[in-house]
Design a protein around this motif. Structure first.
Motif, PDB file in Angstrom:
ATOM      1  N   GLY A  27       6.368  45.538  42.745  1.00  0.00           N
ATOM      2  CA  GLY A  27       7.329  45.858  43.805  1.00  0.00           C
ATOM      3  C   GLY A  27       8.742  45.782  43.234  1.00  0.00           C
ATOM      4  N   PRO A  28       9.753  45.681  44.099  1.00  0.00           N
ATOM      5  CA  PRO A  28      11.144  45.662  43.618  1.00  0.00           C
ATOM      6  C   PRO A  28      11.418  44.550  42.603  1.00  0.00           C
ATOM      7  N   GLY A  76       9.236  42.868  40.528  1.00  0.00           N
ATOM      8  CA  GLY A  76       8.527  43.085  39.267  1.00  0.00           C
ATOM      9  C   GLY A  76       9.120  44.243  38.483  1.00  0.00           C
ATOM     10  N   LEU A 103       1.519  44.513  36.011  1.00  0.00           N
ATOM     11  CA  LEU A 103       0.238  44.669  36.713  1.00  0.00           C
ATOM     12  C   LEU A 103       0.460  44.772  38.213  1.00  0.00           C
ATOM     13  N   LYS A 163      -2.154  45.198  41.907  1.00  0.00           N
ATOM     14  CA  LYS A 163      -3.527  45.386  42.393  1.00  0.00           C
ATOM     15  C   LYS A 163      -3.703  46.750  43.051  1.00  0.00           C
ATOM     16  N   ARG A 184       1.736  52.879  47.431  1.00  0.00           N
ATOM     17  CA  ARG A 184       0.905  52.002  48.250  1.00  0.00           C
ATOM     18  C   ARG A 184       1.748  51.558  49.457  1.00  0.00           C
ATOM     19  N   ARG A 244       9.426  52.729  52.216  1.00  0.00           N
ATOM     20  CA  ARG A 244       9.097  51.814  51.127  1.00  0.00           C
ATOM     21  C   ARG A 244       8.055  52.351  50.150  1.00  0.00           C
ATOM     22  N   ASN A 269      -4.641  45.933  38.230  1.00  0.00           N
ATOM     23  CA  ASN A 269      -5.486  44.796  37.848  1.00  0.00           C
ATOM     24  C   ASN A 269      -6.563  44.511  38.887  1.00  0.00           C
ATOM     25  N   GLY A 275       0.895  36.931  47.614  1.00  0.00           N
ATOM     26  CA  GLY A 275       0.311  37.000  46.271  1.00  0.00           C
ATOM     27  C   GLY A 275      -0.352  35.692  45.853  1.00  0.00           C
ATOM     28  N   GLU A 295       6.373  45.985  62.156  1.00  0.00           N
ATOM     29  CA  GLU A 295       7.067  47.282  62.191  1.00  0.00           C
ATOM     30  C   GLU A 295       6.097  48.425  62.431  1.00  0.00           C
ATOM     31  N   TRP A 325       3.835  41.225  58.469  1.00  0.00           N
ATOM     32  CA  TRP A 325       3.871  40.609  57.137  1.00  0.00           C
ATOM     33  C   TRP A 325       4.732  39.368  57.211  1.00  0.00           C
ATOM     34  N   VAL A 355       7.680  36.853  55.817  1.00  0.00           N
ATOM     35  CA  VAL A 355       8.919  36.948  55.045  1.00  0.00           C
ATOM     36  C   VAL A 355       9.272  35.516  54.611  1.00  0.00           C
ATOM     37  N   ALA A 366       7.578  36.231  46.088  1.00  0.00           N
ATOM     38  CA  ALA A 366       6.691  35.219  45.487  1.00  0.00           C
ATOM     39  C   ALA A 366       7.453  33.915  45.277  1.00  0.00           C
ATOM     40  N   GLY A 411      15.204  41.406  51.939  1.00  0.00           N
ATOM     41  CA  GLY A 411      14.548  40.796  50.786  1.00  0.00           C
ATOM     42  C   GLY A 411      14.625  41.618  49.516  1.00  0.00           C
ATOM     43  N   ILE A 412      14.905  42.925  49.656  1.00  0.00           N
ATOM     44  CA  ILE A 412      14.821  43.782  48.466  1.00  0.00           C
ATOM     45  C   ILE A 412      15.932  43.431  47.477  1.00  0.00           C
TER      46      ILE A 412
HETATM   47  C1  LIG Z   1       8.265  44.328  58.429  1.00  0.00           C
HETATM   48  C2  LIG Z   1       9.244  44.018  57.321  1.00  0.00           C
HETATM   49  C3  LIG Z   1      10.426  44.740  57.223  1.00  0.00           C
HETATM   50  C4  LIG Z   1      11.323  44.480  56.171  1.00  0.00           C
HETATM   51  N1  LIG Z   1      12.451  45.253  56.084  1.00  0.00           N
HETATM   52  C5  LIG Z   1      13.300  45.060  55.044  1.00  0.00           C
HETATM   53  C6  LIG Z   1      14.437  45.910  54.879  1.00  0.00           C
HETATM   54  O1  LIG Z   1      14.668  46.855  55.650  1.00  0.00           O
HETATM   55  N2  LIG Z   1      15.274  45.666  53.835  1.00  0.00           N
HETATM   56  C7  LIG Z   1      15.047  44.657  52.947  1.00  0.00           C
HETATM   57  O2  LIG Z   1      15.850  44.473  52.023  1.00  0.00           O
HETATM   58  N3  LIG Z   1      13.958  43.859  53.065  1.00  0.00           N
HETATM   59  C8  LIG Z   1      13.071  44.040  54.074  1.00  0.00           C
HETATM   60  N4  LIG Z   1      11.948  43.255  54.172  1.00  0.00           N
HETATM   61  C9  LIG Z   1      11.669  42.266  53.118  1.00  0.00           C
HETATM   62  C10 LIG Z   1      11.133  42.995  51.871  1.00  0.00           C
HETATM   63  O3  LIG Z   1      10.085  43.863  52.230  1.00  0.00           O
HETATM   64  C11 LIG Z   1      10.622  42.013  50.814  1.00  0.00           C
HETATM   65  O4  LIG Z   1      11.509  40.926  50.708  1.00  0.00           O
HETATM   66  C12 LIG Z   1      10.489  42.713  49.453  1.00  0.00           C
HETATM   67  O5  LIG Z   1       9.485  43.685  49.516  1.00  0.00           O
HETATM   68  C13 LIG Z   1      10.166  41.708  48.354  1.00  0.00           C
HETATM   69  O6  LIG Z   1       9.896  42.402  47.163  1.00  0.00           O
HETATM   70  P1  LIG Z   1       8.883  41.790  46.076  1.00  0.00           P
HETATM   71  O7  LIG Z   1       8.907  42.698  44.916  1.00  0.00           O
HETATM   72  O8  LIG Z   1       9.188  40.360  45.870  1.00  0.00           O
HETATM   73  O9  LIG Z   1       7.457  41.805  46.799  1.00  0.00           O
HETATM   74  P2  LIG Z   1       6.600  43.042  47.322  1.00  0.00           P
HETATM   75  O10 LIG Z   1       7.466  44.167  47.695  1.00  0.00           O
HETATM   76  O11 LIG Z   1       5.689  42.478  48.355  1.00  0.00           O
HETATM   77  O12 LIG Z   1       5.761  43.487  46.056  1.00  0.00           O
HETATM   78  C14 LIG Z   1       4.720  42.676  45.575  1.00  0.00           C
HETATM   79  C15 LIG Z   1       3.752  43.529  44.771  1.00  0.00           C
HETATM   80  O13 LIG Z   1       2.750  42.655  44.239  1.00  0.00           O
HETATM   81  C16 LIG Z   1       1.485  43.259  44.391  1.00  0.00           C
HETATM   82  N5  LIG Z   1       0.464  42.205  44.449  1.00  0.00           N
HETATM   83  C17 LIG Z   1       0.202  41.332  45.447  1.00  0.00           C
HETATM   84  N6  LIG Z   1      -0.821  40.526  45.107  1.00  0.00           N
HETATM   85  C18 LIG Z   1      -1.202  40.895  43.861  1.00  0.00           C
HETATM   86  C19 LIG Z   1      -2.212  40.453  42.964  1.00  0.00           C
HETATM   87  N7  LIG Z   1      -3.039  39.460  43.291  1.00  0.00           N
HETATM   88  N8  LIG Z   1      -2.331  41.071  41.775  1.00  0.00           N
HETATM   89  C20 LIG Z   1      -1.499  42.085  41.439  1.00  0.00           C
HETATM   90  N9  LIG Z   1      -0.532  42.558  42.244  1.00  0.00           N
HETATM   91  C21 LIG Z   1      -0.390  41.958  43.441  1.00  0.00           C
HETATM   92  C22 LIG Z   1       1.588  44.068  45.679  1.00  0.00           C
HETATM   93  O14 LIG Z   1       0.636  45.132  45.678  1.00  0.00           O
HETATM   94  C23 LIG Z   1       3.027  44.573  45.610  1.00  0.00           C
HETATM   95  O15 LIG Z   1       3.112  45.826  44.978  1.00  0.00           O
HETATM   96  C24 LIG Z   1      11.046  43.473  55.220  1.00  0.00           C
HETATM   97  C25 LIG Z   1       9.869  42.730  55.329  1.00  0.00           C
HETATM   98  C26 LIG Z   1       8.977  43.001  56.357  1.00  0.00           C
HETATM   99  C27 LIG Z   1       7.713  42.210  56.449  1.00  0.00           C
END
Ligand SMILES: Cc1cc2nc3c(=O)[nH]c(=O)nc-3n(C[C@H](O)[C@H](O)[C@H](O)COP(=O)(O)OP(=O)(O)OC[C@H]3O[C@@H](n4cnc5c(N)ncnc54)[C@H](O)[C@@H]3O)c2cc1C
Length: 407
Positions: free
Chosen positions: A15-16, A18, A35, A37, A42, A101, A123, A168, A191, A262, A264, A284, A295-296
């Motif tokens: 995601g953002p 990683g 990696l 999943k 997605r 997204r 993975n 995760g 949402e 989801w 947060v 994470a 969160g992004i």
């Molecule tokens: C409904 C909702 C609306 C939101 N709206 C906003 C918004 O408008 N603007 C904003 O800035 N933030 C928003 N957020 C928060 C934002 O979505 C998250 O903070 C952000 O996606 C975090 O990025 P990340 O890369 O840490 O995690 P994620 O985006 O969750 O990415 C994690 C990645 O890890 C992968 N993964 C998970 N488990 C495993 C595993 N076991 N093995 C391998 N890969 C795995 C997943 O497939 C995913 O691709 C929102 C959250 C929610 C729930």
């Protein structure tokens, strides 16, 4: 099982957080295995609103996946009449880039794979994460590297970055689950998409206190409205509240089955970084902002901080100082999240007064302008006196498509 696949850095989650870490590590000349999943694109429950600080934190333009740039913001209290935040001065201020997204993340992964050295793999189920030369991933001692076993592969690397989001496995496997269920360590959001003929009729809209300790939103996209509810308090009944919001505000019927939710995670700023070559970033690491659930930006910024820490150690900085260096690079994020936590507490205590204060002309202008420039909350508080003369960075403006005016 075949022999271990080795890289300098192993990142779980594309995601953002990683992708941001992988991009910078590859730019520093390190080999990176990224990696996830899932194959991309997605789904990821998210409103896809990117503040200008997020647009500017990315290392590349995301113009191809920006659906629309919001330059106004309707801020209401419950279902009362909303205040138009961008009403004065009349010049449009771009504040949020609207994306979907799944498309945004697929695009960012493509950019990251194109960066030299990044190998992406899907993975299988993760079975074990352990430090090389030790059992069970316990903390302390010199960093000898990390081993990750999935159901069908074995990976080793000198460094491990857990970027696998709120649900995760990294945080748990690294022994950081403790405290995850403490009060207030998670907010929640639900949402859905509402297809609509002319989304340009709508401005970005947020309604504070639509649910206790939370708000409802409408984010207009290219061909639909993204609607949702974010809550720091009880998550019970959020889907029903969203159905009711869409009925009352848009006169549309939304089915509960079309709503996704989801967690947060919002309290990572209070956890000290590890000392052993493993990093938890983005959701994470619990690094989302508690007031609106942004969160992004924090995912990207924390991923980049982990990457910089590793690159500096590889370039000769003392490995013993790794945790303190990461803590220092993460400090602006932590400070900002703490400031948001305080603001969220004030909002929770008195939503009507906060809404009134935000509706004052000069406050409205200040909020819009600092959001447009891309300052974080703490930057805004520290540099308030510079706000009248500050400008949006040219580099950020150049990354935006031409503004299409809303209503
Ligand atoms: C409904 C909702 C609306 C939101 N709206 C906003 C918004 O408008 N603007 C904003 O800035 N933030 C928003 N957020 C928060 C934002 O979505 C998250 O903070 C952000 O996606 C975090 O990025 P990340 O890369 O840490 O995690 P994620 O985006 O969750 O990415 C994690 C990645 O890890 C992968 N993964 C998970 N488990 C495993 C595993 N076991 N093995 C391998 N890969 C795995 C997943 O497939 C995913 O691709 C929102 C959250 C929610 C729930």
């Amino acid at each position: 099982m075949s022999s271990a696949r080795h890289s300098d850095v192993l990142i779980l989650g594309a995601g953002p957080a990683g992708c941001a870490a992988a991009y910078d590590l590859a730019a520093a000349g390190l080999s990176v295995r990224l990696l996830d999943k899932h194959e991309f694109p997605r789904p990821k429950p998210c409103a896809g609103g990117l503040t200008m600080r997020t647009v500017s934190a990315l290392r590349y333009s995301i113009t191809p996946v920006i659906e629309r740039v919001a330059d106004d913001w309707m801020l209401g209290l419950g279902m009362n009449e909303a205040t138009r935040m961008g009403a004065w001065p009349a010049k449009p201020m771009p504040i949020v880039a609207m994306t979907v997204r799944s498309r945004l993340d697929a695009y960012c992964l493509e950019q990251t794979k194109a960066a030299a050295g990044v190998t992406f793999e899907r993975n299988g189920k993760v079975r074990e994460l352990a430090r090389l030369g030790s059992e069970g991933g316990s903390e302390g001692g010199a960093n000898e590297g990390w081993s990750l076993r999935t159901e069908d592969a074995h990976y080793t690397a000198r460094y491990f970055i857990g970027a696998d989001g709120a649900n995760g496995v990294s945080a748990k496997l690294l022994g950081r689950a403790a405290g995850h269920h403490a009060r207030d360590s998670f907010a929640a959001a639900v949402e859905a998409e509402v297809p609509i003929d002319d989304p340009l009729r709508f401005a970005m809209e947020m309604r504070l206190d639509y649910v206790p300790r939370g708000y409802a939103w409408i984010f207009p996209k290219g061909d639909h409205l993204n609607v949702g509810i974010y809550a720091r308090g009880s998550v019970k009944g959020l889907k029903a509240s969203l159905v009711e919001f869409v009925r009352a505000r848009l006169d549309q019927t939304l089915e509960t089955r079309d709503i996704v939710g989801w967690r947060v995670p919002v309290s990572g700023q209070d956890r000290a970084p590890r000392t052993d070559g493993a990093f938890l970033v983005g959701d994470a690491g619990g690094l989302a902002e508690p007031m609106f659930g942004e969160g992004i930006f924090y995912a990207i910024a924390s991923g980049q901080a982990a990457a910089q820490t590793i690159a500096e150690v590889e370039a000769g900085r003392s490995a013993a100082a790794m945790a303190s260096r990461f803590a220092r690079l993460r400090a602006p994020i932590d400070r900002d999240l703490r400031a948001w936590t305080s603001f969220a507490e004030i909002l929770d205590r008195n939503p009507a007064r906060v809404h009134w204060a935000l509706s004052l002309g000069s406050v409205r202008w200040g909020v819009m302008k600092s959001t447009m420039i891309g300052w974080t909350l703490t930057e805004t508080l520290w540099r308030l006196f510079l706000l009248p003369v500050a400008r949006m960075p040219r580099a950020t403006r150049a990354r935006l498509p031409a503004l299409e005016r809303g209503p």
